[in-house]
Motif scaffolding. Structure first.
Motif, PDB file in Angstrom:
ATOM      1  N   GLU A 510       0.472  -1.347  -0.425  1.00 58.92           N
ATOM      2  CA  GLU A 510       0.251  -0.286   0.362  1.00 58.92           C
ATOM      3  C   GLU A 510       0.961   1.044  -0.236  1.00 58.92           C
ATOM      4  OE1 GLU A 510      -2.247  -0.297   3.093  1.00 58.92           O
ATOM      5  OE2 GLU A 510      -4.302  -1.711   2.448  1.00 58.92           O
ATOM      6  N   GLU A 511       1.934   1.561   0.801  1.00 60.04           N
ATOM      7  CA  GLU A 511       2.998   2.175   0.816  1.00 60.04           C
ATOM      8  C   GLU A 511       3.948   2.450  -0.408  1.00 60.04           C
ATOM      9  OE1 GLU A 511       4.386   5.355   2.779  1.00 60.04           O
ATOM     10  OE2 GLU A 511       2.430   4.151   3.498  1.00 60.04           O
ATOM     11  N   ALA A 512       3.724   1.809  -1.019  1.00 62.50           N
ATOM     12  CA  ALA A 512       4.314   1.631  -2.475  1.00 62.50           C
ATOM     13  C   ALA A 512       3.703   2.312  -3.602  1.00 62.50           C
ATOM     14  CB  ALA A 512       4.867   0.411  -2.772  1.00 62.50           C
ATOM     15  N   ALA A 513       2.454   1.660  -3.551  1.00 64.87           N
ATOM     16  CA  ALA A 513       1.310   1.869  -4.293  1.00 64.87           C
ATOM     17  C   ALA A 513       0.954   3.675  -3.761  1.00 64.87           C
ATOM     18  CB  ALA A 513      -0.194   1.454  -3.617  1.00 64.87           C
ATOM     19  N   LYS A 514       1.095   4.418  -3.057  1.00 62.43           N
ATOM     20  CA  LYS A 514       0.652   5.714  -2.874  1.00 62.43           C
ATOM     21  C   LYS A 514       2.075   6.299  -3.349  1.00 62.43           C
ATOM     22  CE  LYS A 514      -1.549   5.161   1.379  1.00 62.43           C
ATOM     23  NZ  LYS A 514      -1.417   5.862   2.847  1.00 62.43           N
ATOM     24  N   LYS A 515       3.173   5.976  -3.392  1.00 62.63           N
ATOM     25  CA  LYS A 515       3.936   6.314  -3.917  1.00 62.63           C
ATOM     26  C   LYS A 515       4.196   6.946  -5.650  1.00 62.63           C
ATOM     27  CE  LYS A 515       7.695   5.841   0.426  1.00 62.63           C
ATOM     28  NZ  LYS A 515       9.172   4.994   0.061  1.00 62.63           N
ATOM     29  N   ARG A 516       3.598   5.687  -5.934  1.00 55.27           N
ATOM     30  CA  ARG A 516       3.333   5.112  -7.630  1.00 55.27           C
ATOM     31  C   ARG A 516       2.520   5.967  -7.728  1.00 55.27           C
ATOM     32  NH1 ARG A 516       4.109   0.155  -6.306  1.00 55.27           N
ATOM     33  NH2 ARG A 516       2.253  -0.575  -7.067  1.00 55.27           N
ATOM     34  N   ASP A 517       1.164   5.743  -7.427  1.00 54.12           N
ATOM     35  CA  ASP A 517      -0.301   6.825  -8.258  1.00 54.12           C
ATOM     36  C   ASP A 517       0.035   8.617  -7.857  1.00 54.12           C
ATOM     37  OD1 ASP A 517      -0.634   4.241  -9.025  1.00 54.12           O
ATOM     38  OD2 ASP A 517      -0.955   3.958  -7.374  1.00 54.12           O
ATOM     39  N   GLY A 518      -0.618   9.109  -8.692  1.00 54.45           N
ATOM     40  CA  GLY A 518      -0.839  10.061  -8.342  1.00 54.45           C
ATOM     41  C   GLY A 518       0.265  11.292  -8.741  1.00 54.45           C
ATOM     42  N   TRP A 519      -0.109  12.547  -8.520  1.00 52.79           N
ATOM     43  CA  TRP A 519       0.651  12.996  -9.142  1.00 52.79           C
ATOM     44  C   TRP A 519       1.058  14.170  -7.224  1.00 52.79           C
ATOM     45  CZ3 TRP A 519       1.670  15.042 -13.987  1.00 52.79           C
ATOM     46  CH2 TRP A 519       1.160  14.341 -14.729  1.00 52.79           C
ATOM     47  N   ILE A 520       2.232  14.983  -7.456  1.00 53.07           N
ATOM     48  CA  ILE A 520       2.617  15.764  -6.120  1.00 53.07           C
ATOM     49  C   ILE A 520       3.070  16.762  -6.361  1.00 53.07           C
ATOM     50  CG2 ILE A 520       5.061  14.293  -6.700  1.00 53.07           C
ATOM     51  CD1 ILE A 520       4.966  15.097  -3.495  1.00 53.07           C
ATOM     52  N   ILE A 521       2.912  17.708  -5.839  1.00 55.40           N
ATOM     53  CA  ILE A 521       3.885  19.296  -6.240  1.00 55.40           C
ATOM     54  C   ILE A 521       4.889  19.576  -5.304  1.00 55.40           C
ATOM     55  CG2 ILE A 521       3.191  21.951  -5.173  1.00 55.40           C
ATOM     56  CD1 ILE A 521      -0.099  21.558  -6.178  1.00 55.40           C
ATOM     57  N   VAL A 522       6.335  19.916  -5.747  1.00 54.89           N
ATOM     58  CA  VAL A 522       7.157  20.540  -5.340  1.00 54.89           C
ATOM     59  C   VAL A 522       8.183  21.587  -5.368  1.00 54.89           C
ATOM     60  CG1 VAL A 522       9.801  19.555  -4.738  1.00 54.89           C
ATOM     61  CG2 VAL A 522       8.100  17.668  -5.220  1.00 54.89           C
ATOM     62  N   GLY A 523       7.662  22.481  -4.367  1.00 55.58           N
ATOM     63  CA  GLY A 523       7.791  24.037  -4.597  1.00 55.58           C
ATOM     64  C   GLY A 523       7.143  24.166  -5.674  1.00 55.58           C
ATOM     65  N   CYS A 524       7.001  25.484  -6.735  1.00 54.33           N
ATOM     66  CA  CYS A 524       6.068  25.628  -7.175  1.00 54.33           C
ATOM     67  C   CYS A 524       5.779  24.842  -8.759  1.00 54.33           C
ATOM     68  CB  CYS A 524       6.298  27.286  -7.754  1.00 54.33           C
ATOM     69  SG  CYS A 524       6.652  28.073  -6.330  1.00 54.33           S
ATOM     70  N   LYS A 525       6.597  23.273  -9.053  1.00 55.12           N
ATOM     71  CA  LYS A 525       5.716  22.346  -9.809  1.00 55.12           C
ATOM     72  C   LYS A 525       5.813  21.534  -9.501  1.00 55.12           C
ATOM     73  CE  LYS A 525      11.002  24.232 -12.235  1.00 55.12           C
ATOM     74  NZ  LYS A 525      12.136  23.733 -12.332  1.00 55.12           N
ATOM     75  N   LEU A 526       5.019  20.779 -10.464  1.00 53.50           N
ATOM     76  CA  LEU A 526       4.054  19.629 -10.251  1.00 53.50           C
ATOM     77  C   LEU A 526       4.702  18.447 -11.245  1.00 53.50           C
ATOM     78  CD1 LEU A 526       1.453  18.374  -9.860  1.00 53.50           C
ATOM     79  CD2 LEU A 526       0.826  19.055 -12.065  1.00 53.50           C
TER      80      LEU A 526
END
Length: 535
Positions: A510-526
């Motif tokens: 589950e933890e690994a899946a969370k890291k694989r799926d979706g997008w993340i904002i870091v600073g001002c970039k997606l």
């Protein structure tokens, strides 16, 4: 009391010259202030009136008291012979007062209650106990012992001193050993018989420096009374040679006191007694005793060594118990080879003594104590005390070897022969097994026990075999159940562990899946999670 005091219906002079009537009812009393006429002797509320006795006339009372005054003067001058003569010479006057035997009995009842109180008070004071405890001590004694102390007190209150009071206090203690009980009984007997005769000892001591010293009139009478009272108190029949089946502990207790330094002036008791008996022999006709034995005869009887096995037979019989023939032959052989000592510190006599207190002395409990129990003690001593270990082992093997020889001699004894000879059986299954195991033949370092092993094994019955089989099945079933429970627990543990590992793996997925799926904002970039985390 009538045998030591006599019952007189007229006034007479006792051995000490004191005018007396009835059973030792003294008309003159030697109190703290010296001799005096008994208080309220002829008063309206005197003992005589309470006993239903008619008093003489006032004129006769006056004449009797005049005679008593004269006798009292003689006693104050220690002229016992003169006092006796006055009583005899004035018998006509004194005989104005007479009583019947029936009245004498009533008078004694009054005196009895009075002197019992005196006796309790003396014990209370001299033994440093409460009144209730003093009464309890007295009531714990046998009837004859109580009578002896009462008679001694009746002679003179001060005769009951610290010696006899403390001796009887210790004698009746709860839980006291047989040896100590005999010690304290002997001490009380000695105090009554020898140490309480003060005027006699005064004469004996005076004679040391003055060979011409003579006894005072009445000393033989006092000695006679002491011998009679002590005979009533008793010393296991030794005073008259009628002792029977005395245990070794009883003999040892008596001898311990007689050989102790508790005599007069700290000398050995035996020596003190010899000095007394030299002047006042217990066998003398002049004393009017029952010709009792001297201390030499008593000690000789105590020190005469009986055959120890015969002594054990007597002790077992005295307890109302039986000694089987196998134990008897075993004990005889033990004595023949190693000398049987009647000392409770020694294992064989100790075992017999303990067994006879609760049951018949049979070979089974005897071997239980001498072999089975000793084997356990041997195991305790191993690697801790080599000397003790070797000593116990040697003793245990000695007993095993003697029993083996005994069984062979009797005729390769087994259960049928034993039961026929002794009408006894071994029914304790656990004891059977312990004895069978203890006497199982060993290859090295042990005596031959083949016949002994067969003897004990012969007591196993079909019922025992069935019981043994049932116990084995029960034990095997218990073992199987324990194994089942163990396997079940192991299975349960494995399943729990597997479940725990699966859960761990699930969470990690589950933890690994969370890291694989979706997008993340870091600073001002997606960023895409998979690209950002590299998973």
């Amino acid at each position: 009391m009538k045998t030591v005091e006599s019952c007189e219906t007229k006034i007479y002079a006792c051995s000490s010259g004191v005018p007396t009537i009835s059973v030792g009812y003294a008309l003159l009393i030697n109190g703290k202030d010296g001799w005096d006429i008994r208080k309220k002797l002829f008063a309206e509320d005197c003992d005589f009136v309470d006993a239903g006795i008619t008093l003489p006339s006032e004129d006769d009372i006056k004449k009797i008291e005049d005679v008593l005054d004269d006798v009292m003067d003689k006693l104050k001058d220690k002229d016992v012979a003169g006092a006796k003569k006055l009583v005899t010479d004035n018998s006509t006057t004194l005989n104005k007062f007479t009583i019947t035997e029936a009245q004498s009995k009533e008078l004694f009842k009054i005196l009895q209650e009075e002197y019992e109180g005196y006796l309790i008070e003396r014990i209370r004071k001299k033994a440093s106990v409460t009144k209730d405890k003093a009464k309890e001590i007295l009531e714990t004694l046998s009837t004859n012992e109580q009578i002896a102390l009462f008679s001694t007190c009746y002679t003179r209150l001060t005769v009951i001193g610290g010696g006899v009071s403390n001796a009887v206090k210790n004698y009746v203690k709860d839980g006291i050993s047989e040896k100590d009980k005999a010690y304290y009984k002997t001490e009380a007997w000695y105090e009554i018989r020898y140490n309480s005769h003060k005027s006699g000892w005064k004469y004996i001591n005076k004679k040391k420096t003055d060979p011409t010293a003579t006894k005072i009139d009445g000393d033989d009478g006092q000695a006679n009374r002491r011998y009679k009272d002590s005979l009533k108190f008793g010393l296991y029949g030794l005073c008259t040679g009628t002792q029977k089946d005395l245990s070794q502990d009883t003999k040892d207790g008596i001898l311990k006191f007689l050989k102790s330094e508790s005599g007069r002036g700290g000398e050995v008791v035996e020596e003190t007694i010899k000095k007394y008996e030299k002047e006042f022999s217990p066998a003398a006709d002049a004393l009017g005793t029952k010709k009792q034995d001297s201390i030499e005869t008593i000690i000789k009887a105590l020190e005469t060594k009986d055959d120890p096995v015969e002594q054990i037979e007597k002790e077992v019989e005295a307890k109302g118990k039986k000694l089987d023939n196998l134990s008897l032959v075993f004990l005889k052989k033990y004595h023949e080879k190693h000398t049987l000592v009647l000392d409770k510190e020694r294992p064989v006599y100790n075992a017999v003594s303990k067994i006879k207190e609760h049951s018949d002395v049979l070979i089974f409990p005897l071997m239980d104590r001498l072999v089975v129990t000793m084997e356990k003690e041997e195991a305790k001593a191993k690697d801790k005390d080599d000397e003790l270990y070797c000593s116990i082992r040697e003793f245990r093997n000695r007993c095993k070897a003697i029993l083996e020889e005994t069984i062979k001699e009797i005729g390769n004894y087994k259960k049928p022969g034993y039961k026929q000879d002794n009408d006894s059986d071994l029914t304790d299954y656990n004891l059977k097994q312990e004895l069978i195991t203890a006497f199982e033949p060993q290859k090295f370092g042990s005596p031959d026990t083949k016949k002994s092993h067969e003897f004990f094994k012969s007591f196993i019955t079909e019922k025992d075999e069935a019981k043994e089989k049932a116990e084995k099945e029960k034990e095997e079933q218990k073992k199987r159940e324990e194994e089942r429970i163990l396997l079940a627990k192991e299975k349960e543990w494995k399943e729990a562990r597997y479940k725990k590992e699966r859960e761990k793996m699930r969470k990690e997925g589950e933890e690994a899946a969370k890291k694989r799926d979706g997008w993340i904002i870091v600073g001002c970039k997606l960023y895409n999670r998979k690209d950002y985390y590299g998973v």
